[in-house]
Design a protein around this motif. Structure first.
Motif, mmCIF file in Angstrom:
data_model
loop_
_atom_site.group_PDB
_atom_site.id
_atom_site.type_symbol
_atom_site.label_atom_id
_atom_site.label_comp_id
_atom_site.label_asym_id
_atom_site.label_seq_id
_atom_site.Cartn_x
_atom_site.Cartn_y
_atom_site.Cartn_z
ATOM 1 N N PRO A 123 -24.430 -0.105 -19.594
ATOM 2 C CA PRO A 123 -23.650 1.100 -19.896
ATOM 3 C C PRO A 123 -22.305 1.089 -19.180
ATOM 4 O O PRO A 123 -22.230 0.766 -17.987
ATOM 5 C CB PRO A 123 -24.543 2.234 -19.381
ATOM 6 C CG PRO A 123 -25.934 1.659 -19.402
ATOM 7 C CD PRO A 123 -25.770 0.210 -19.061
ATOM 8 N N THR A 124 -21.264 1.435 -19.887
ATOM 9 C CA THR A 124 -19.922 1.418 -19.296
ATOM 10 C C THR A 124 -19.801 2.406 -18.139
ATOM 11 O O THR A 124 -18.923 2.256 -17.287
ATOM 12 C CB THR A 124 -18.871 1.757 -20.359
ATOM 13 O OG1 THR A 124 -19.179 3.035 -20.932
ATOM 14 C CG2 THR A 124 -18.853 0.707 -21.452
ATOM 15 N N SER A 125 -20.693 3.402 -18.105
ATOM 16 C CA SER A 125 -20.632 4.388 -17.022
ATOM 17 C C SER A 125 -20.856 3.756 -15.658
ATOM 18 O O SER A 125 -20.458 4.325 -14.634
ATOM 19 C CB SER A 125 -21.666 5.497 -17.260
ATOM 20 O OG SER A 125 -22.966 4.948 -17.406
ATOM 21 N N ASN A 126 -21.454 2.569 -15.619
ATOM 22 C CA ASN A 126 -21.660 1.887 -14.330
ATOM 23 C C ASN A 126 -20.356 1.380 -13.734
ATOM 24 O O ASN A 126 -20.323 0.989 -12.555
ATOM 25 C CB ASN A 126 -22.646 0.733 -14.490
ATOM 26 C CG ASN A 126 -24.076 1.218 -14.611
ATOM 27 O OD1 ASN A 126 -24.602 1.869 -13.711
ATOM 28 N ND2 ASN A 126 -24.705 0.924 -15.746
ATOM 29 N N GLN A 127 -19.278 1.377 -14.513
ATOM 30 C CA GLN A 127 -17.986 0.958 -13.974
ATOM 31 C C GLN A 127 -17.496 1.905 -12.877
ATOM 32 O O GLN A 127 -16.606 1.550 -12.097
ATOM 33 C CB GLN A 127 -16.958 0.857 -15.089
ATOM 34 C CG GLN A 127 -17.162 -0.342 -15.999
ATOM 35 C CD GLN A 127 -16.883 -1.662 -15.301
ATOM 36 O OE1 GLN A 127 -15.856 -1.832 -14.662
ATOM 37 N NE2 GLN A 127 -17.815 -2.600 -15.420
ATOM 38 N N GLN A 128 -18.067 3.101 -12.807
ATOM 39 C CA GLN A 128 -17.661 4.013 -11.741
ATOM 40 C C GLN A 128 -18.068 3.506 -10.363
ATOM 41 O O GLN A 128 -17.616 4.039 -9.340
ATOM 42 C CB GLN A 128 -18.243 5.402 -11.985
ATOM 43 C CG GLN A 128 -19.752 5.487 -11.831
ATOM 44 C CD GLN A 128 -20.267 6.894 -12.130
ATOM 45 O OE1 GLN A 128 -19.509 7.793 -12.483
ATOM 46 N NE2 GLN A 128 -21.557 7.084 -11.975
ATOM 47 N N LEU A 129 -18.902 2.474 -10.337
ATOM 48 C CA LEU A 129 -19.253 1.858 -9.060
ATOM 49 C C LEU A 129 -18.078 1.117 -8.440
ATOM 50 O O LEU A 129 -18.142 0.717 -7.272
ATOM 51 C CB LEU A 129 -20.428 0.890 -9.246
ATOM 52 C CG LEU A 129 -21.770 1.519 -9.596
ATOM 53 C CD1 LEU A 129 -22.753 0.451 -10.049
ATOM 54 C CD2 LEU A 129 -22.323 2.283 -8.393
ATOM 55 N N LEU A 130 -17.025 0.913 -9.208
ATOM 56 C CA LEU A 130 -15.854 0.183 -8.732
ATOM 57 C C LEU A 130 -14.680 1.134 -8.566
ATOM 58 O O LEU A 130 -14.417 1.970 -9.425
ATOM 59 C CB LEU A 130 -15.469 -0.910 -9.724
ATOM 60 C CG LEU A 130 -16.526 -1.970 -10.044
ATOM 61 C CD1 LEU A 130 -16.057 -2.872 -11.168
ATOM 62 C CD2 LEU A 130 -16.849 -2.789 -8.797
ATOM 63 N N VAL A 131 -13.976 0.979 -7.463
ATOM 64 C CA VAL A 131 -12.713 1.678 -7.299
ATOM 65 C C VAL A 131 -11.610 0.641 -7.414
ATOM 66 O O VAL A 131 -11.700 -0.452 -6.854
ATOM 67 C CB VAL A 131 -12.644 2.425 -5.948
ATOM 68 C CG1 VAL A 131 -12.798 1.480 -4.768
ATOM 69 C CG2 VAL A 131 -11.356 3.211 -5.831
ATOM 70 N N LYS A 132 -10.579 0.947 -8.196
ATOM 71 C CA LYS A 132 -9.462 0.027 -8.423
ATOM 72 C C LYS A 132 -8.201 0.654 -7.836
ATOM 73 O O LYS A 132 -7.693 1.653 -8.350
ATOM 74 C CB LYS A 132 -9.300 -0.248 -9.924
ATOM 75 C CG LYS A 132 -10.557 -0.835 -10.581
ATOM 76 C CD LYS A 132 -10.344 -1.048 -12.080
ATOM 77 C CE LYS A 132 -11.554 -1.648 -12.760
ATOM 78 N NZ LYS A 132 -12.684 -0.716 -12.867
ATOM 79 N N LEU A 133 -7.702 0.073 -6.768
ATOM 80 C CA LEU A 133 -6.582 0.628 -6.028
ATOM 81 C C LEU A 133 -5.303 -0.155 -6.320
ATOM 82 O O LEU A 133 -5.262 -1.379 -6.147
ATOM 83 C CB LEU A 133 -6.874 0.582 -4.524
ATOM 84 C CG LEU A 133 -8.182 1.233 -4.063
ATOM 85 C CD1 LEU A 133 -8.416 0.940 -2.594
ATOM 86 C CD2 LEU A 133 -8.141 2.741 -4.306
ATOM 87 N N ASP A 134 -4.286 0.550 -6.749
ATOM 88 C CA ASP A 134 -2.972 -0.065 -6.926
ATOM 89 C C ASP A 134 -2.389 -0.318 -5.530
ATOM 90 O O ASP A 134 -2.109 0.622 -4.782
ATOM 91 C CB ASP A 134 -2.063 0.877 -7.724
ATOM 92 C CG ASP A 134 -0.664 0.311 -7.943
ATOM 93 O OD1 ASP A 134 -0.331 -0.750 -7.365
ATOM 94 O OD2 ASP A 134 0.109 0.934 -8.694
ATOM 95 N N VAL A 135 -2.210 -1.577 -5.184
ATOM 96 C CA VAL A 135 -1.764 -1.926 -3.828
ATOM 97 C C VAL A 135 -0.345 -2.503 -3.849
ATOM 98 O O VAL A 135 0.021 -3.304 -2.980
ATOM 99 C CB VAL A 135 -2.754 -2.899 -3.153
ATOM 100 C CG1 VAL A 135 -4.068 -2.206 -2.851
ATOM 101 C CG2 VAL A 135 -2.989 -4.137 -4.012
ATOM 102 N N SER A 136 0.463 -2.082 -4.801
ATOM 103 C CA SER A 136 1.845 -2.568 -4.892
ATOM 104 C C SER A 136 2.621 -2.295 -3.610
ATOM 105 O O SER A 136 3.324 -3.180 -3.088
ATOM 106 C CB SER A 136 2.561 -1.916 -6.076
ATOM 107 O OG SER A 136 1.899 -2.189 -7.291
ATOM 108 N N ASP A 137 2.518 -1.092 -3.099
ATOM 109 C CA ASP A 137 3.300 -0.728 -1.909
ATOM 110 C C ASP A 137 2.847 -1.477 -0.657
ATOM 111 O O ASP A 137 3.695 -2.016 0.080
ATOM 112 C CB ASP A 137 3.257 0.781 -1.689
ATOM 113 C CG ASP A 137 4.038 1.548 -2.758
ATOM 114 O OD1 ASP A 137 4.907 0.928 -3.410
ATOM 115 O OD2 ASP A 137 3.763 2.743 -2.947
ATOM 116 N N PRO A 138 1.540 -1.530 -0.357
ATOM 117 C CA PRO A 138 1.131 -2.319 0.818
ATOM 118 C C PRO A 138 1.526 -3.792 0.719
ATOM 119 O O PRO A 138 1.912 -4.401 1.729
ATOM 120 C CB PRO A 138 -0.399 -2.156 0.837
ATOM 121 C CG PRO A 138 -0.663 -0.895 0.107
ATOM 122 C CD PRO A 138 0.401 -0.804 -0.943
ATOM 123 N N LEU A 139 1.464 -4.363 -0.468
ATOM 124 C CA LEU A 139 1.841 -5.772 -0.620
ATOM 125 C C LEU A 139 3.342 -5.957 -0.384
ATOM 126 O O LEU A 139 3.761 -6.952 0.235
ATOM 127 C CB LEU A 139 1.449 -6.273 -2.002
ATOM 128 C CG LEU A 139 -0.060 -6.396 -2.262
ATOM 129 C CD1 LEU A 139 -0.321 -6.889 -3.675
ATOM 130 C CD2 LEU A 139 -0.728 -7.316 -1.251
#
Length: 633
Positions: free
Chosen positions: A200-216
C-alpha cells in the motif's frame, strides 16, 4: 598522480568521511591494514535497514531500473546510458569523476531536472527534529550524513552541470506508523529486480524526505564552516587533498587524541601477536617510553582518561601514583567497587604489583542469600528495524523474537527452555509471553537477567497489548501475567519474589584480577572461569543440551587460563551468530525471506546456540559465586 590502471582504485564517500576525521587513516586504508571486526555487526545492521528503505522507495517507482554492473566503470557506463533517456528512474546510479566514485540510491530524471534521494538509516522525528539549530548551524548528529551527501552531489554536479538538482535526504520517520504488517518480507529487500507491487502506498509515510539544499550550500560554500570542519579552506580543496592522500598512499603525521579510542585499526593483541599490522600501534608507539610495556590508557575501564591525555600520560605504567587509589584502600572498603577503583587496580597490575585475586563485597553475599530457588536465568534476543514488522508501529520499534532460560534447582539440577519465532503469522512479542508462561515454575523463585533489558522489554509488550486489547483475544491474561513479573521487587528490596540484575551485582560488588576493561557477560564469564576451580572441573566435561552435543566449555589457553566460551562458539563452523547485534541482523534476514531452507535452518540453529550460551554464562557465574559463599561461610 599515478595513471589509472585496469583495476582502478576510486576515492569514495566513506573514505572522504574517514579522512575528515583522521587523514592518517587513509594511508592505512590504502595499504589495506587489518581492521577491528567489533563494528562489523552494526554495519551489517545498517546495510539491512538501508536495503529495506530502498525497497520501500522502489515499491512506489516499480519502473525504476537498478544499476548492476560487474565493476564501478561498467556501472557508470550503465548509468550514463540511462541518463541519455529523456526520463528515467535510476537506483544505485554510479558516477566517476577524477578518480572519485559516487553511488546514489535513487535519482528521478525528468528533462533537465534531477530529484536525488540520499537514503540514510538514522531515525528522524518529523514532529521534533530539525537538521539545523536556531542559529542555522547543522546539528552535529546530522553532519556526517550531510557530508556524505555533499560528496556524492559534488561528483554528480561535476559530471552533469546542466541539470538543476533537488537533493532529498530520506530518513525513517519515527513519528509515522506502518499501514501493513510483515513489511520486511513483503518488500523483498534482497531481490532488487522483484517489485512488491501490492505494498500500500500509505506505507510511504514511514519515510521523511527533507530538502537539504541550504545545508549542502553551507557545506560547499561557507568559509567559516570550512575553517571549523575541514582541513583546507574549502570543501573542494579538502576533497582533492584527501583524495590525493589516499591515491598516492601518503601517510600524514597522526594527530592523536581521544578520537583514537574507537579507531578501526586498533586490533586485538592476539592478532598483533600473529604478525598483523596495527595502525593504532603505529600511531601511538613512537610516544611510548622505552621502558613502558603496559597497555594504553584507552584499555582502562570507564571514562576519565582525558586528564592523562592532557598530561601526556598515554600508557598505564606511566600514570602517577597520586592519580590512583592504594590497593589496601580498595580491599578494605565495603562500599561499591567504583570505576576509579577498577582503573586503579588495572594500573597497579601494569606497574607489576600483586592485586587481589578476587573481591566479593558484602552486599553481593547478602544478595545471593536472598535469591530463592528455582533460579531462572533469562535472556531475550531482540531487534529493531527501519521498516516495522507490524501494522501501527513506528520504525525501529522493539521486536523480541527469542528467549533462553536455564532453570537451576537447589540440588544443582538444571533444565533449559527456549523459544524462537518461527516467522508465522503470530506477532513475536505476544507469542514470546505465551511461551514464557509455559516455562515450569517461572512464577516461583528468582528471575535473573544481565542488565534490566528483559523487564523493560516486557513493559513495552504490556503497553502494546493494552493498545491492541480489542483485537488480541488473550490480551487480558497476557497483561496480567506480565504484571506478575515486572511488579516483582528488584532484589535490592527485602521481600521476594525477585527479578535480579546480575550485571549490577558484577558492576557494584565483584572483581577478579583477570577482569580488564569490559563488564560484558562474555568477558566477565572468561575471567570467572579462569578463577574458578569448580567451573574448571564441571565444564571440562562435555556439555549437552537442546543445541549442543558434547561441547567442552572449559578449555585452557597457552597460559593455562580459561579460553572464552564465546570464542569456542565462534570457532564452530555453524556459528553465524556470536554477539547480540549479529543476532538482530540474522533475524532481520529471516524476516526478509532471503534464505534457502538450509540457510534458514543454519540461522535458526545459530541463534538458538548463541542465546543458550548467554543464559548458561549467567548460571556459570552464579555457580562460582555460590561456591565462594560456601567456602567463606
Amino acid at each position: 598522480m599515478k595513471e589509472e590502471t585496469d583495476r582502478a582504485v576510486y576515492f569514495t564517500k566513506h573514505l572522504f568521511r574517514t579522512g575528515l576525521g583522521c587523514p592518517t587513516k587513509l594511508y592505512y586504508k590504502a595499504k589495506d591494514y587489518p581492521e577491528s571486526q567489533a563494528g562489523r555487526p552494526f554495519i551489517e545492521h545498517a546495510i539491512l535497514n538501508k536495503r529495506l528503505l530502498k525497497s520501500l522507495v522502489h515499491s512506489i517507482y516499480p519502473s525504476g531500473e537498478f544499476i548492476n554492473g560487474r565493476n564501478t566503470r561498467e556501472s557508470a557506463e550503465q548509468t550514463k546510458g540511462l541518463f541519455d533517456s529523456k526520463e528515467s528512474i535510476i537506483f544505485d546510479a554510479t558516477f566517476i569523476h577524477k578518480r572519485m566514485m559516487a553511488r546514489l540510491p535513487v535519482i528521478l530524471k525528468s528533462a533537465d531536472r534531477l530529484t536525488v534521494m540520499h537514503i540514510q538509516t538514522k531515525a528522524f522525528n518529523a514532529r521534533k527534529h530539525s537538521l539545523l539549530d536556531r542559529n542555522g548551524n547543522i546539528h552535529s548528529k546530522w553532519r556526517k550524513y550531510l557530508f556524505d551527501f555533499a560528496y556524492q552531489l559534488y561528483i554528480l554536479q561535476e559530471e552533469y552541470s546542466d541539470f538543476s538538482i533537488l537533493p532529498l535526504l530520506v530518513l525513517p520517520d519515527k513519528s509515522s506508523y506502518a499501514q501493513s504488517s510483515e513489511l520486511p518480507g513483503a518488500l523483498k529487500p534482497f531481490e532488487p529486480d522483484s517489485i512488491a507491487s501490492d505494498i500500500p502506498t500509505s506505507n510511504q509515510q514511514l519515510l521523511v524526505k527533507l530538502d537539504v539544499s541550504d545545508p549542502l550550500k553551507k557545506i560547499w560554500q561557507d568559509s567559516d564552516f570550512a575553517e571549523e570542519h575541514f582541513q583546507k579552506e574549502s570543501f573542494e580543496e579538502t576533497l582533492f587533498y584527501l583524495r590525493d592522500i589516499y591515491l598516492e598512499q601518503e601517510k600524514v603525521d597522526p594527530q592523536v587524541g581521544t578520537k583514537c579510542k574507537e579507531c578501526e585499526f586498533r586490533i586485538v593483541s592476539s592478532r598483533v601477536e600473529k604478525g598483523e599490522k596495527s595502525g593504532f600501534n603505529e600511531c601511538w608507539d613512537p610516544l611510548r617510553p622505552e621502558e613502558s610495556k603496559s597497555g594504553h590508557i584507552f584499555d582502562l575501564i570507564g571514562a576519565g582518561t582525558q586528564k592523562w591525555l592532557d598530561e601526556g600520560k598515554y600508557f598505564q605504567q606511566d600514570i602517577d601514583e597520586d592519580s590512583i587509589l592504594p590497593i589496601n584502600f580498595i580491599t578494605e572498603s565495603t562500599n561499591k567497587i567504583t570505576a576509579q577503583m577498577r582503573q586503579s587496580l588495572q594500573v597497579h597490575k601494569a606497574k607489576g604489583r600483586s592485586v587481589p585475586e578476587e573481591i566479593l563485597r558484602p552486599p553481593l553475599i547478602k544478595e545471593l542469600r536472598r535469591w530463592k530457588y528455582p533460579v531462572h536465568f533469562l535472556d531475550f534476543e531482540a531487534g529493531n528495524y527501519a521498516v516495522p514488522v507490524r501494522r501501527n508501529r513506528p520504525p525501529y520499534h522493539l521486536v523480541v523474537f527469542q528467549f533462553s532460560c536455564h532453570t537451576l534447582q537447589k540440588n544443582g539440577d538444571w533444565e533449559h527452555h527456549q523459544w524462537l519465532d518461527d516467522l508465522g503469522s503470530v506477532y513475536p512479542n505476544y507469542e514470546l509471553v505465551r511461551r514464557l508462561m509455559n516455562v515450569p515454575n517461572i512464577n516461583k523463585g528468582t528471575i535473573v537477567q544481565y542488565s534490566n533489558f528483559e523487564r523493560n522489554a516486557l513493559k513495552i509488550i504490556r503497553r502494546e497489548l493494552r493498545d491492541e486489547s480489542e483485537i488480541i483475544p488473550d490480551s487480558k491474561w497476557l497483561i496480567q501475567w506480565i504484571k506478575t513479573i515486572i511488579k516483582r521487587n528488584d532484589s535490592k528490596h527485602a521481600h521476594p519474589p525477585y527479578v535480579a540484575d546480575l550485571s549490577r551485582q558484577v558492576k557494584d560488588y565483584y572483581y577478579n584480577r583477570e577482569m580488564e576493561d569490559s563488564l560484558s557477560i562474555k568477558d566477565v564469564l572468561q575471567s570467572v572461569m579462569t578463577q574458578s576451580d569448580l567451573l574448571r572441573q564441571k565444564y571440562s566435561k562435555p556439555y549437552s543440551s537442546h543445541n549442543f552435543d558434547k561441547v567442552t566449555w572449559w578449555q585452557p589457553d597457552k597460559n593455562n587460563k580459561a579460553r572464552n566460551p564465546y570464542n569456542i562458539l565462534a570457532e564452530r563452523s555453524e556459528a553465524l551468530v556470536r554477539r547480540g547485534t549479529e543476532a538482530m541482523v540474522c533475524y532481520g534476514k529471516l524476516l526478509a525471506r532471503d534464505l534457502s531452507k538450509s540457510q534458514r535452518e543454519a540461522y535458526r540453529n545459530s541463534l538458538l546456540r548463541y542465546c543458550e550460551l548467554d543464559t548458561l554464562a549467567m548460571m556459570m557465574i552464579y555457580e562460582h559465586w555460590k561456591e565462594k559463599l560456601n567456602q567463606l561461610y
